[in-house]
Enzyme design. Structure first.
Site, PDB file in Angstrom:
ATOM      1  CE  LYS A 174      -0.028  -7.319   7.737  1.00 30.03           C
ATOM      2  NZ  LYS A 174      -0.865  -6.037   8.752  1.00 30.03           N
ATOM      3  CE  LYS A 242       1.785  -2.954  15.197  1.00 29.89           C
ATOM      4  NZ  LYS A 242       0.429  -3.841  14.905  1.00 29.89           N
TER       5      LYS A 242
END
Length: 295
Positions: A174, A242
């Protein structure tokens, strides 16, 4: 026929709510919890059940899915007092579908093993649209047998479902996904600014790019909205900020150099500092325009 499962779903935000609703539509019994009461009410309206706490949601569930903003929330919900590991029965399968640091996924897996709880890290790509359409890409780390057990549930949520390796591997993939996505947004932004600055129609130019070697999903889905400066999320700059931090930390952990990732991370940070954190990540275009004196 997919067997009906009792699923606890923790985290009913912009992604979690449609994902939980898709599980309900697939015939599963879904009990949800979120710190925002309205989110739980939306799940109930979709046919799910409400829980008053993490422990309440997890009680009796064979599968627990968490979809939370970042690693501190995962640590609190999974490892904390009254959390998943305290409340779930041995044999429960925990699929953390949040995007967090690989090291936290490894920590959760180790702690869960001591309780006899099976764990998968299963972050997703596809954004809100993919969540609503059950068209997410799901990258899964953990034991192969646990992946096979969870695969029928994942099939109600996504179309690309791949076991990518052991615990933590899903989060690494990811991170790689997010650095590629951020990089493409940055380059598409530069292409738009270059064409506009040269007096070329960017819509026509991007249509050509989308039909050649430069073709990609971002051009397919976002070129018209970027040219029109429509930046409704989607996937917010705040969240991509983030995720780029996760990619940088993962690179440090792996002792590898990712210079382009560092540059894109700074562009994303600049977008956030400019006050664009709530906009879609395609709003990187606003940073590129500002750097060229066109913002």
């Amino acid at each position: 026929m997919t067997p009906v499962r009792d699923v606890a779903f923790i985290g009913l935000g912009i992604m979690g709510t449609p994902m939980a609703a898709n599980l309900v539509r697939a015939g599963h019994t879904v009990t949800g919890y979120d710190v925002v009461p309205g989110a739980v009410e939306r799940l109930v309206a979709a046919g799910g059940h409400a829980a008053t706490s993490v422990a309440d949601a997890v009680e009796g569930a064979g599968v627990v899915i968490t979809m939370l903003p970042n690693h501190p929330q995962v640590e609190e919900v999974v490892l904390g007092a009254g959390g998943v590991l305290e409340s779930a029965k041995p044999g429960t399968l925990l699929a953390d579908m949040s995007t967090i640091r690989p090291e936290t996924s490894l920590q959760v897996a180790a702690a869960a093993a001591e309780k006899g709880i099976r764990v998968l890290d299963a972050p997703v790509s596809g954004g809100e649209a993919g969540a609503k359409q059950a068209a997410l890409s799901i990258m899964v780390g953990g034991e192969a047998a646990d992946f096979e057990a969870a695969k029928p549930l994942f099939a109600a949520l996504g179309t690309t479902i791949v076991h990518v390796g052991p615990h933590g591997a899903g989060q690494v993939v990811k991170a790689a996904n997010q650095l590629v996505v951020g990089g493409i947004y940055a380059l598409v932004s530069e292409a738009i600014v270059l064409m506009e600055g040269s007096g070329v129609d960017p819509k026509t130019g991007l249509d050509v790019l989308a039909g050649g070697l430069a073709a990609n999903r971002i051009l397919d889905l976002k070129r018209e909205s970027m040219v029109a400066r429509r930046f409704e999320p989607g996937f917010r700059i705040d969240l991509h900020h983030k995720d780029m931090s996760i990619a940088i930390a993962a690179a440090r952990q792996a002792d590898v150099s990712l210079p382009m990732t560092g540059l894109v991370a700074q562009l994303v940070a600049a977008a956030r500092a400019m006050g664009h954190g709530s906009l879609d990540h395609s709003a990187l275009l606003k940073v590129t325009e500002q750097l060229s004196g066109r913002g």
